[in-house]
Scaffold this motif. Structure first.
Motif, PDB file in Angstrom:
ATOM      1  N   ASP A  96       6.166   7.146  -2.283  1.00  0.00           N
ATOM      2  CA  ASP A  96       4.686   7.430  -1.631  1.00  0.00           C
ATOM      3  C   ASP A  96       3.574   6.728  -2.587  1.00  0.00           C
ATOM      4  O   ASP A  96       2.797   6.361  -2.059  1.00  0.00           O
ATOM      5  CB  ASP A  96       4.551   8.865  -1.616  1.00  0.00           C
ATOM      6  N   HIS A 115      -1.413  13.767  -2.576  1.00  0.00           N
ATOM      7  CA  HIS A 115      -0.016  13.556  -1.985  1.00  0.00           C
ATOM      8  C   HIS A 115       0.478  14.760  -1.153  1.00  0.00           C
ATOM      9  O   HIS A 115       1.003  14.921  -0.194  1.00  0.00           O
ATOM     10  CB  HIS A 115       1.151  13.147  -2.781  1.00  0.00           C
ATOM     11  N   ARG A 118      -1.518  15.546   1.656  1.00  0.00           N
ATOM     12  CA  ARG A 118      -1.211  14.968   2.698  1.00  0.00           C
ATOM     13  C   ARG A 118      -0.002  15.453   3.536  1.00  0.00           C
ATOM     14  O   ARG A 118       0.519  15.287   4.576  1.00  0.00           O
ATOM     15  CB  ARG A 118      -1.171  13.431   2.430  1.00  0.00           C
ATOM     16  N   ASN A 173       2.641   8.312   7.650  1.00  0.00           N
ATOM     17  CA  ASN A 173       2.841   8.059   6.411  1.00  0.00           C
ATOM     18  C   ASN A 173       4.282   7.610   5.731  1.00  0.00           C
ATOM     19  O   ASN A 173       4.322   7.491   4.546  1.00  0.00           O
ATOM     20  CB  ASN A 173       2.760   9.404   5.268  1.00  0.00           C
ATOM     21  N   TYR A 217      -6.245   3.939  10.074  1.00  0.00           N
ATOM     22  CA  TYR A 217      -5.172   4.443  10.683  1.00  0.00           C
ATOM     23  C   TYR A 217      -4.072   3.435  10.229  1.00  0.00           C
ATOM     24  O   TYR A 217      -2.917   4.177   9.549  1.00  0.00           O
ATOM     25  CB  TYR A 217      -5.154   4.503  12.035  1.00  0.00           C
ATOM     26  N   GLU A 219      -2.082   0.988   7.962  1.00  0.00           N
ATOM     27  CA  GLU A 219      -2.330   0.471   6.806  1.00  0.00           C
ATOM     28  C   GLU A 219      -1.187  -0.651   6.486  1.00  0.00           C
ATOM     29  O   GLU A 219      -0.346  -0.521   6.868  1.00  0.00           O
ATOM     30  CB  GLU A 219      -2.350   1.226   5.659  1.00  0.00           C
ATOM     31  N   ARG A 227       2.008   1.216   7.714  1.00  0.00           N
ATOM     32  CA  ARG A 227       2.077   2.588   7.664  1.00  0.00           C
ATOM     33  C   ARG A 227       1.045   3.176   8.628  1.00  0.00           C
ATOM     34  O   ARG A 227      -0.150   2.842   8.295  1.00  0.00           O
ATOM     35  CB  ARG A 227       1.951   2.909   6.125  1.00  0.00           C
ATOM     36  N   ASN A 229      -1.640   6.318   8.576  1.00  0.00           N
ATOM     37  CA  ASN A 229      -1.965   7.220   7.770  1.00  0.00           C
ATOM     38  C   ASN A 229      -2.582   8.418   8.497  1.00  0.00           C
ATOM     39  O   ASN A 229      -3.249   8.285   9.498  1.00  0.00           O
ATOM     40  CB  ASN A 229      -3.103   6.828   6.606  1.00  0.00           C
TER      41      ASN A 229
END
Length: 230
Positions: A96, A115, A118, A173, A217, A219, A227, A229
């Motif tokens: 990650d 992290h 998230r 993610n 949003y 990425e 990804r 997010n």
């Protein structure tokens, strides 16, 4: 309390990281070799893994690969190697985050907290994604009617745009390559140019991002893929 496993062959570095993390309220264990670390990571319940890249017996890449196949916990990879290819490979295997030594232990703690926060949001979202409606940071998807609303305003999507957005949203993610996205959305039989994915990502950003040139949003993970997010 959250449990963290540090797999690091430098005992001094590992102990410093452990002290700072414990001071922040975490329960921390250390493994100083790759094989022991892998066994603990797979056999015990941890909320996050701090993983050194260069380890005796089993390297960090192999540990990351095996843990990611079995578990969905955050993996923070650490290395003294500064080559971009190592970062790309680590993220591609499911890490990650990637930090290069030397670094501030305070920054490490901050990233660990980010992290874990998230991940908690992700778990909550996964429960919600089983429902007929998904709401996430201003985006509302009604799966029954295949309608999408951004900040309460309905936005029109083509069939493939909707399919791509929904796939990314229900797998937040996680990094997907262009090839993976093309296979999932367009199918193997299409045998199309995966540049199609780039075009459709651009279309999605135009429709859901406040500023498509600075996406919040969707990425881009350079050299790896995309990804969504949360």
């Amino acid at each position: 309390m959250k449990r963290i496993l540090i797999i690091e062959d430098d005992q001094v570095i590992a102990e410093v990281e452990k002290d700072y993390l414990e001071a922040s309220g975490f329960i921390v264990e250390i493994a100083t070799s790759g094989d022991i670390g892998l066994r603990k990571a797979l056999g015990e319940d941890f909320n996050l893994l701090i993983l050194d890249l260069m380890l005796p017996n089993t390297d960090g890449f192999e540990i990351c690969k095996q843990v990611r196949q079995a578990k969905n916990i955050p993996i923070l990879m650490i290395s003294a190697k500064k080559e971009e290819i190592d970062k790309i490979r680590g993220l591609g295997l499911g890490a990650d985050d990637y930090m290069t030594k030397p670094f501030s232990v305070g920054e490490l703690v901050a990233r660990v907290k980010a992290h874990l926060s998230r991940y908690d949001r992700l778990m909550s979202h996964n429960e919600m994604s089983q429902k007929d409606e998904i709401r996430i940071r201003g985006i509302h998807i009604d799966k029954l009617s295949r309608k999408v609303f951004v900040n309460e305003k309905e936005i029109t999507f083509t069939s493939k745009e909707y399919d791509l957005l929904l796939f990314l949203v229900i797998h937040p993610n996680r990094v997907f390559s262009k090839d993976e996205l093309f296979e999932k959305i367009w199918g193997l039989d299409s045998m199309g140019d995966n540049a199609t994915v780039t075009v459709f990502i651009g279309k999605l950003r135009e429709k859901i991002e406040p500023d498509p040139s600075k996406p919040q949003y969707i990425e881009t993970i350079w050299g790896v893929g995309y990804r969504f997010n949360v």
